[in-house]
Design an enzyme around this catalytic site. Structure first.
Site, mmCIF file in Angstrom:
data_model
loop_
_atom_site.group_PDB
_atom_site.id
_atom_site.type_symbol
_atom_site.label_atom_id
_atom_site.label_comp_id
_atom_site.label_asym_id
_atom_site.label_seq_id
_atom_site.Cartn_x
_atom_site.Cartn_y
_atom_site.Cartn_z
ATOM 1 N N PHE A 32 -41.338 48.232 -70.014
ATOM 2 C CA PHE A 32 -41.547 49.166 -68.913
ATOM 3 C C PHE A 32 -42.891 48.897 -68.226
ATOM 4 O O PHE A 32 -43.930 48.868 -68.890
ATOM 5 C CB PHE A 32 -41.511 50.600 -69.460
ATOM 6 N N SER A 100 -40.603 46.676 -76.370
ATOM 7 C CA SER A 100 -40.802 48.043 -75.904
ATOM 8 C C SER A 100 -39.528 48.584 -75.255
ATOM 9 O O SER A 100 -38.485 48.642 -75.902
ATOM 10 C CB SER A 100 -42.000 48.079 -74.955
ATOM 11 N N MET A 101 -39.576 48.965 -73.965
ATOM 12 C CA MET A 101 -38.345 49.399 -73.299
ATOM 13 C C MET A 101 -37.302 48.294 -73.334
ATOM 14 O O MET A 101 -36.097 48.555 -73.411
ATOM 15 C CB MET A 101 -38.595 49.817 -71.857
ATOM 16 N N ASP A 201 -50.367 50.464 -82.774
ATOM 17 C CA ASP A 201 -49.717 50.421 -81.466
ATOM 18 C C ASP A 201 -50.135 51.665 -80.699
ATOM 19 O O ASP A 201 -49.876 52.785 -81.137
ATOM 20 C CB ASP A 201 -48.193 50.381 -81.656
ATOM 21 N N HIS A 231 -49.611 46.701 -79.060
ATOM 22 C CA HIS A 231 -48.250 46.891 -78.560
ATOM 23 C C HIS A 231 -47.607 45.617 -78.010
ATOM 24 O O HIS A 231 -46.473 45.284 -78.348
ATOM 25 C CB HIS A 231 -48.243 47.983 -77.481
#
Length: 257
Positions: A32, A100-101, A201, A231
């Site tokens: 994202f 992530s996303m 993270d 992250h």
């Protein structure tokens, strides 16, 4: 709309002479407000081993956060699905992965196409959060267009993710609206899963991991701790570990090792 020079997608055909004569495709998704630059080293590493790699630029990414605020989960998932269909048409087996996303999107692909997936690879995926301000997004998105950005959570000095400096709230709300469906449908996933998780993270908290590992139907689940990355681990100190372990995982689940 001007596209960031590092946001071009990656598309590499298979080299079956390096993978035991079989054509193996790998679909990767960035996160994202990020762009393909955060995933290209991983994709290029896999391509060098003979795997076909598709790493699309998701709509609204790599341009401006304002444009991204006009896009939704359906747009991002649609783009990823097109790349997935291309890989399926050209290869004997396909593995999906994301950051992530992008990890959530990869999980959704695996849920919707369980019989066509050889394996799933996620790096610090997000399908839940403990943050209370998320509950206010339906209201906040009409009051303010953005929050401060979440890009560049990287421990390694001098590394740049090239993500947005602001978080578009309408887009964020769309993403988070998809999370309950992804979580509810996790039992559909029967393919092997490798889960890379940074021990520190600052973007995705610890709420997601037990949901994923506790609900999927697969009995082949490997969790790999990343002890020296934040992250965006695909660009961080543990990147080579991700590249090596994921390559071994792909070879195993597609029987090309």
């Amino acid at each position: 709309m001007t596209i960031h020079p590092l946001a071009e997608p990656l598309s590499v055909p298979a080299r079956p002479e390096l993978t035991g004569g079989r054509r193996i495709g790998v679909l990767l998704s960035h996160g994202f407000t990020g762009q393909p630059a955060s995933m290209k080293p991983w994709g290029e590493s896999l391509a060098a081993r003979g795997y076909a790699v598709e790493l699309p630029r998701l709509p609204g990414h790599g341009t401006t956060w304002q444009e991204m605020n006009t896009t939704t989960w359906a747009d991002w998932y649609g783009e990823l699905t097109r790349a997935f269909e291309k890989l399926c048409a050209e290869n004997d087996a396909v593995v999906v992965g994301g950051l992530s996303m992008g990890g959530a999107l990869a999980l959704r692909i695996a849920e919707d196409h369980a019989d066509r997936i050889a394996g799933v690879m996620v790096v610090n995926p997000a399908i839940a959060t403990k943050r209370l301000d998320v509950k206010l997004l339906p209201i906040l998105k009409h009051l303010v267009p953005s929050f401060p950005g979440i890009a560049n959570d990287i421990k390694k000095p001098g590394v740049e993710e090239h993500g947005y400096t602001k978080t578009p709230l309408k887009a964020a709300h769309s993403m988070m609206q998809a999370w309950p469906t992804v979580a509810a449908d996790l039992p559909r996933i029967t393919a092997p899963l490798i889960y890379f998780r940074s021990t520190e993270d600052h973007v995705v908290d610890e709420k997601t991991q037990p949901i994923i590992t506790g609900r999927i139907s697969s009995t082949d689940v490997t969790v790999v701790p990343l002890e020296n990355s934040f992250h965006v681990a695909t660009l961080d100190n543990d990147a080579e570990k991700i590249f090596e372990d994921s390559a071994a995982f792909i070879a195993r689940v597609t029987q090309t090792g």
